[in-house]
Design a protein around this motif. Structure first.
Motif, PDB file in Angstrom:
ATOM      1  N   PRO A 177      -1.683  -2.517  20.777  1.00  0.00           N
ATOM      2  CA  PRO A 177      -0.692  -1.525  20.341  1.00  0.00           C
ATOM      3  C   PRO A 177      -0.330  -0.524  21.442  1.00  0.00           C
ATOM      4  CG  PRO A 177      -2.862  -0.909  19.597  1.00  0.00           C
ATOM      5  CD  PRO A 177      -3.027  -2.227  20.287  1.00  0.00           C
ATOM      6  N   ARG A 178       0.663   0.324  21.153  1.00  0.00           N
ATOM      7  CA  ARG A 178       1.040   1.428  22.041  1.00  0.00           C
ATOM      8  C   ARG A 178       0.244   2.670  21.697  1.00  0.00           C
ATOM      9  NH1 ARG A 178       7.461   2.229  21.854  1.00  0.00           N
ATOM     10  NH2 ARG A 178       7.563   3.441  23.773  1.00  0.00           N
ATOM     11  N   VAL A 179       0.146   2.914  20.382  1.00  0.00           N
ATOM     12  CA  VAL A 179      -0.630   4.051  19.889  1.00  0.00           C
ATOM     13  C   VAL A 179      -1.677   3.487  18.938  1.00  0.00           C
ATOM     14  CG1 VAL A 179      -0.579   6.199  18.566  1.00  0.00           C
ATOM     15  CG2 VAL A 179       1.389   5.556  19.986  1.00  0.00           C
ATOM     16  N   ALA A 207       5.798   1.715  11.274  1.00  0.00           N
ATOM     17  CA  ALA A 207       4.843   2.144  12.300  1.00  0.00           C
ATOM     18  C   ALA A 207       4.465   0.974  13.198  1.00  0.00           C
ATOM     19  CB  ALA A 207       3.596   2.736  11.631  1.00  0.00           C
ATOM     20  N   ILE A 208       4.112  -0.144  12.572  1.00  0.00           N
ATOM     21  CA  ILE A 208       3.689  -1.309  13.355  1.00  0.00           C
ATOM     22  C   ILE A 208       4.821  -1.783  14.259  1.00  0.00           C
ATOM     23  CG2 ILE A 208       3.001  -3.744  13.183  1.00  0.00           C
ATOM     24  CD1 ILE A 208       1.426  -2.932  10.620  1.00  0.00           C
ATOM     25  N   ALA A 209       6.050  -1.767  13.728  1.00  0.00           N
ATOM     26  CA  ALA A 209       7.194  -2.194  14.532  1.00  0.00           C
ATOM     27  C   ALA A 209       7.369  -1.325  15.773  1.00  0.00           C
ATOM     28  CB  ALA A 209       8.465  -2.170  13.684  1.00  0.00           C
ATOM     29  N   HIS A 210       6.891  -0.067  15.698  1.00  0.00           N
ATOM     30  CA  HIS A 210       6.980   0.818  16.863  1.00  0.00           C
ATOM     31  C   HIS A 210       5.671   0.881  17.646  1.00  0.00           C
ATOM     32  CE1 HIS A 210      10.643   2.010  14.788  1.00  0.00           C
ATOM     33  NE2 HIS A 210      11.062   2.383  15.984  1.00  0.00           N
ATOM     34  N   GLY A 211       4.785  -0.037  17.357  1.00  0.00           N
ATOM     35  CA  GLY A 211       3.564  -0.135  18.154  1.00  0.00           C
ATOM     36  C   GLY A 211       2.454   0.811  17.748  1.00  0.00           C
ATOM     37  N   ILE A 212       2.559   1.388  16.538  1.00  0.00           N
ATOM     38  CA  ILE A 212       1.482   2.269  16.070  1.00  0.00           C
ATOM     39  C   ILE A 212       0.596   1.470  15.123  1.00  0.00           C
ATOM     40  CG2 ILE A 212       0.925   4.380  14.789  1.00  0.00           C
ATOM     41  CD1 ILE A 212       3.733   5.381  15.404  1.00  0.00           C
ATOM     42  N   VAL A 213      -0.692   1.443  15.370  1.00  0.00           N
ATOM     43  CA  VAL A 213      -1.573   0.807  14.389  1.00  0.00           C
ATOM     44  C   VAL A 213      -2.721   1.736  14.009  1.00  0.00           C
ATOM     45  CG1 VAL A 213      -1.065  -1.476  15.369  1.00  0.00           C
ATOM     46  CG2 VAL A 213      -3.240  -0.379  15.865  1.00  0.00           C
ATOM     47  N   LEU A 214      -3.195   1.532  12.801  1.00  0.00           N
ATOM     48  CA  LEU A 214      -4.298   2.341  12.282  1.00  0.00           C
ATOM     49  C   LEU A 214      -5.459   1.430  11.888  1.00  0.00           C
ATOM     50  CD1 LEU A 214      -5.624   4.902  10.948  1.00  0.00           C
ATOM     51  CD2 LEU A 214      -4.363   4.318   8.884  1.00  0.00           C
ATOM     52  N   VAL A 215      -6.636   1.738  12.404  1.00  0.00           N
ATOM     53  CA  VAL A 215      -7.851   1.072  11.937  1.00  0.00           C
ATOM     54  C   VAL A 215      -8.499   2.015  10.935  1.00  0.00           C
ATOM     55  CG1 VAL A 215     -10.063   0.068  12.574  1.00  0.00           C
ATOM     56  CG2 VAL A 215      -8.156  -0.014  14.180  1.00  0.00           C
TER      57      VAL A 215
END
Ligand SMILES: Nc1ncnc2c1ncn2[C@@H]1O[C@H](COP(=O)(O)OP(=O)(O)OP(=O)(O)O)[C@@H](O)[C@H]1O
Ligand SMILES: [Mg+2]
Length: 499
Positions: free
Chosen positions: A414-416, A325-333
């Motif tokens: 991030p992207r998302v 996910a992180i490699a594709h720009g998705i991060v979660l807080v």
């Protein structure tokens, strides 16, 4: 009314921080006192002193007119003071019943009486409206439910003075309403209640009196008929805040994330499909347990989807773990900052730069200049209150810890951006700054998808809102269709809209 509990001149310092300075506070039987203040104002510190968790450096304390000193939590309970902690304090590897009676287990001939534990626990669980068996392990419960267990535990001590430190911060609207009923019943029974919350609407509904702390000192009080939103805010922040932040929608860009027919492991019978566009802020509403956190965790790969497709920027991605996910720009807080968001024993600076800092390819060393600039930028943006960036995160106030978690991920650009209860436990001034940051990231083209149990936040910040009910996507509301009634109808399953 004479006070049941009264403290005067309370002082408490930690290395580099004067947390409390000459604070006076009191509460009477049958009274609900709300204790307010910005993050780091000293609220939790004062309450921990009242409950015997930590001693004051100075000051006097009286219960029922008699001078006392409470040297431990156990002594506090004996004197009738119970504290519901802001940061959950349960033994997660034990059952719900074992937690409620921890250290006070009913026994028969010295042996713990499991049957009595179950039966007695059930009474308090019912009182708080929590429908789980007493032999359920606490670690299998959502944070909201764990919070209800904490509350049931405090009720089981039959305290005369009950302190609640942000009890509703991870409860849903329905659970919050139930808790309010409990608080009102306790007040009628003559219990003295101290209630800490950053949600001013709750305070207006519940409080007989408001006491405000600012930078560790008394900033003022409001009696019942003086309590209103603006009066509370101006005592807390000591300055006028501009209008409550509200989001200016803009034209969304292209689709950055597309979920089609995905099924989460928890609610694997339901298929969920939706899109997120660049520059769009999408709210995700629903009651606790509706599957909102699970959905975010699936998009981030913590609990990969059982079936269905996720594509990012038009490319199908098998999100098998957070790394992908992180490699594709998705991060979660995440919602649970203590477990997932922070390295609690590391310094503020290390946490802030943890995700965004690259090691030098050749030497493997960290770039300290970069660390310094990230830390400075984020500390300032988020107004993190700490004696220095080298302070260990454990010692920051709850709200300031939350700001460090957010800062850490925002620094990654991030992207998302997936946010789970982004302003939980955050004071009103800092909330506005987080909203402004969300807005700014959206303007820069980030797609933001946020879970919130606060109606105002869903209504105020979303371009569009998705609503979930028992694991299914029960509807999607455009900005024009968004109102409290529509969200509640969908969230409680009373209506369904075409998704
Ligand atoms: N054990 C500790 N060691 C060092 N500093 C501490 C400790 N406990 C609290 N502090 C500091 O004391 C100050 C008051 O913290 P406290 O937790 O009482 O704030 P609060 O009003 O409860 O804030 P919040 O709304 O964020 O929960 C903060 O600056 C905090 O960093
Ligand atoms: Mg606190």
């Amino acid at each position: 009314m004479s006070s049941l509990l009264e403290v005067t001149g309370i002082g408490k310092s930690f290395p580099g921080v004067r947390a409390l300075n000459g604070v006076d506070f009191s509460v009477s039987a049958g009274e609900v006192v709300a204790l307010l203040g910005e993050n780091g104002a000293g609220k939790s510190t004062l309450m921990k002193i009242l409950a015997g968790v930590q001693p004051p450096d100075q000051g006097e304390m009286k219960i029922g007119g008699e001078t006392v000193s409470i040297r431990s939590v156990h002594e506090g309970l004996e004197m009738g003071v119970a504290l519901i902690h802001q940061e959950l304090n349960l033994a997660t590897n034990l059952t719900v019943g074992a937690n409620i009676f921890l250290g006070r287990e009913p026994r028969i001939a010295g042996v713990i009486d499991e049957k009595a534990i179950s039966e007695n626990a059930a009474v308090f669980l019912q009182q708080v409206g929590l429908d789980v068996a007493p032999d359920t392990l606490v670690e299998d419960l959502t944070i909201g439910k764990q919070q209800l267990v904490e509350i049931a535990k405090a009720l089981s001590t039959s305290a005369k003075i009950l302190i609640m430190d942000e009890p509703t911060s991870s409860l849903s609207q329905g659970e919050t309403e139930r808790l309010f009923e409990v608080v009102k019943e306790l007040r009628n029974d003559g219990v003295a209640i101290v209630y800490i919350s950053h949600r001013l609407g709750e305070v207006e509904e519940l409080a007989d009196r408001v006491v405000v702390l600012r930078d560790g000192e008394n900033a003022g009080e409001l009696s019942r008929n003086e309590i209103n939103h603006d009066a509370m805010v101006s005592l807390m922040v000591g300055r006028d805040l501009s209008q409550f932040y509200s989001h200016e929608p803009q034209k969304p860009g292209e689709v950055v994330l597309c979920a089609s027919g995905i099924r989460t492991p928890v609610h694997s019978h339901e298929e969920i499909s939706f899109e997120l566009r660049a520059g769009e802020i999408v709210g995700l509403a629903g009651l606790v347990g509706a599957g909102r956190t699970e959905l975010l965790e699936t998009l981030f790969g913590i609990t990969p989807s059982v079936s269905g497709d996720i594509s990012v920027g038009g490319e199908t991605v098998a999100v098998t773990g957070p790394r992908v996910a992180i490699a594709h720009g998705i991060v979660l807080v995440p919602e649970d900052r203590k477990q997932q968001g922070l390295v609690i024993e590391m310094a503020v600076a290390d946490n802030l730069s943890l995700t965004s800092l690259e090691r030098d390819q050749k030497t493997g060393r960290l770039n300290f200049e970069a660390e310094k600039s990230i830390t400075e930028e984020m500390s300032e943006k988020m107004r993190i209150k700490t004696p220095s960036s080298r302070q260990v995160v454990r010692y920051l106030s709850g709200g300031n810890q939350q700001k460090v978690v957010l800062g850490k991920w925002l620094a990654m650009k991030p992207r998302v951006l997936l946010l789970d209860e982004p302003t939980r436990g955050i004071d009103i001034g800092a909330k506005q700054e987080i909203y402004a940051l969300m807005e700014k990231l959206a303007e820069e083209g980030v797609a933001i998808f946020f879970v919130s149990s606060e109606m105002e936040e869903i209504l105020g910040m979303s371009d569009r809102a998705l609503v979930m009910h028992e694991g299914r996507l029960s509807g999607v509301l455009s900005r024009e269709e968004l109102n409290e009634e529509a969200v509640m109808q969908l969230a409680t399953g009373r209506s369904e809209a075409a998704a």
